[in-house]
Scaffold this active site. Structure first.
Site, short mmCIF file in Angstrom:
data_model
loop_
_atom_site.label_atom_id
_atom_site.label_comp_id
_atom_site.label_asym_id
_atom_site.label_seq_id
_atom_site.Cartn_x
_atom_site.Cartn_y
_atom_site.Cartn_z
N HIS A 56 -33.72 -9.67 51.61
CA HIS A 56 -33.74 -9.05 50.28
C HIS A 56 -32.53 -8.14 50.09
O HIS A 56 -31.90 -8.14 49.02
CB HIS A 56 -35.00 -8.18 50.12
CG HIS A 56 -36.30 -8.92 50.23
ND1 HIS A 56 -37.21 -8.65 51.21
CD2 HIS A 56 -36.84 -9.90 49.47
CE1 HIS A 56 -38.27 -9.43 51.05
NE2 HIS A 56 -38.06 -10.21 50.00
N LEU A 87 -39.67 -5.23 51.96
CA LEU A 87 -38.27 -5.66 51.97
C LEU A 87 -37.69 -5.76 53.38
O LEU A 87 -38.05 -5.00 54.27
CB LEU A 87 -37.44 -4.70 51.13
CG LEU A 87 -37.88 -4.59 49.66
CD1 LEU A 87 -37.02 -3.55 48.93
CD2 LEU A 87 -37.82 -5.93 48.95
P1 AMP Z 1 -39.89 -12.85 48.39
O1 AMP Z 1 -40.05 -11.37 48.39
O2 AMP Z 1 -40.28 -13.50 49.67
O3 AMP Z 1 -40.45 -13.51 47.15
O4 AMP Z 1 -38.31 -13.11 48.30
C1 AMP Z 1 -37.53 -12.57 47.28
C2 AMP Z 1 -36.17 -13.20 47.31
O5 AMP Z 1 -35.56 -12.98 48.58
C3 AMP Z 1 -36.23 -14.71 47.11
O6 AMP Z 1 -35.12 -15.12 46.32
C4 AMP Z 1 -36.10 -15.23 48.52
O7 AMP Z 1 -35.56 -16.52 48.59
C5 AMP Z 1 -35.15 -14.21 49.11
N1 AMP Z 1 -35.26 -14.23 50.58
C6 AMP Z 1 -36.39 -14.13 51.32
N2 AMP Z 1 -36.09 -14.24 52.64
C7 AMP Z 1 -34.76 -14.43 52.72
C8 AMP Z 1 -33.84 -14.64 53.79
N3 AMP Z 1 -34.24 -14.66 55.06
N4 AMP Z 1 -32.54 -14.81 53.49
C9 AMP Z 1 -32.11 -14.80 52.20
N5 AMP Z 1 -32.91 -14.60 51.15
C10 AMP Z 1 -34.23 -14.42 51.39
#
Ligand code: AMP
Length: 286
Positions: free
Chosen positions: A37, A33
């Site tokens: 996140h 995280l």
């Molecule tokens: P992940 O763990 O990469 O699958 O991401 C989980 C959630 O966090 C997804 O909805 C991503 O789009 C969101 N997320 C990942 N990186 C960012 C970021 N830099 N800004 C905003 N949301 C993010």
């Protein structure tokens, strides 16, 4: 904070919450995280969720055979700590066999909008994403679920699927959280060497410059695409995967952009790290 590995246990925890009419906000993640996140978790809370549920599941279905499933960064102890600090009430961390037991044979596929961008570069990726998200929605049955715009195509796919399948979940979208130099925060940034980390700032810089060209009147999609490509390639340590200019949120290839919203999207490798980013520009009626 309660931590659950089993679907039945999470359901047992959430049933009385729902029965009391309390709102459930849900943040699905793959863990490791970071500030992006945590922003989603805080948004769930400040949006009025009475119970914030997060999940951490590195979903094998959304990784291709030559992708980084095995090497994807994991740190569950630290993640638990961060979830607690972000005010998460229940954390769901299912093992793979809990999500995909022997005999699992059902998939969800969103067609059309998955033919471009990451859908084209990563065949089967969004089938894996849609399948796991619909499963997680069915397990947690949230009122609202929170997704980051960094993964813009994922947002479009989940919104399409939620509408098409009448899923009783409100999909909420959060802007991309960035480092000081504009780099989108990502679990995969850990793969970057110090030089690659510095070089990776070219991604957002290029997106911003291209958005600036739109502001100044450029409407020709091919020329905008060329600006994106040339910008990324100007950095020696980058290897371009794609640069695209498509309508938002239906992701159609365009000759001219506007009126309406356009997604400028880029994917590029820096060493072994494949990074994606985007900007949405809005052009009024001219
Ligand atoms: P992940 O763990 O990469 O699958 O991401 C989980 C959630 O966090 C997804 O909805 C991503 O789009 C969101 N997320 C990942 N990186 C960012 C970021 N830099 N800004 C905003 N949301 C993010």
């Amino acid at each position: 904070m309660e931590v659950f590995e089993r679907t039945a246990d999470l359901r047992g925890y959430l049933a009385p919450v729902r029965a009391q009419g309390r709102r459930i906000g849900f943040v699905p993640t793959m863990g490791f995280l970071h500030a992006g996140h945590l922003a989603l978790m805080r948004a769930a809370r400040s949006d009025g969720a009475d119970c914030v549920v997060a999940s951490i599941f590195v979903n094998p279905l959304q990784f291709g055979p030559r992708e980084d499933y095995r090497d994807y960064p994991r740190d569950l102890d630290k993640d638990k700590e961060l979830c607690m600090q972000a005010g998460v009430d229940a954390l769901f961390v299912p093992p793979v066999e809990e999500m995909y037991p022997r005999g699992f044979a059902t998939h969800v596929e969103v067609t059309g909008i998955t033919d471009v961008l990451c859908g084209r570069s990563r065949p089967g990726h969004f089938k894996g994403v849609a399948t796991v998200v619909v499963k997680l929605f069915n397990i947690a049955r949230p009122d609202c679920a929170y997704f980051g715009l960094k993964d813009a195509q994922q947002v479009a796919v989940i919104q399409r699927m939620t509408e098409d399948l009448n899923l009783p979940v409100e999909v909420k979208v959060h802007p991309t959280v960035r480092e000081k130099d504009g780099l989108a925060v990502s679990s995969r940034n850990i793969y970057l060497s110090p030089q690659e980390r510095q070089a990776a700032a070219v991604v957002y810089r290029t997106l911003e410059r291209t958005a600036e060209a739109v502001k100044k009147g450029e409407r020709h999609a091919e020329r905008l695409k060329k600006l994106l490509e040339d910008g990324i390639r100007s950095e020696q340590l980058s290897r371009l995967d794609y640069a695209e200019v498509v309508s938002w949120p239906d992701l159609r290839l365009l000759a001219q952009i506007g009126p309406g919203r356009t997604l400028l999207a880029v994917a590029a490798y820096f060493g072994t790290a494949r990074l994606i980013d985007n900007i949405i520009v809005d052009v009024g009626v001219e």
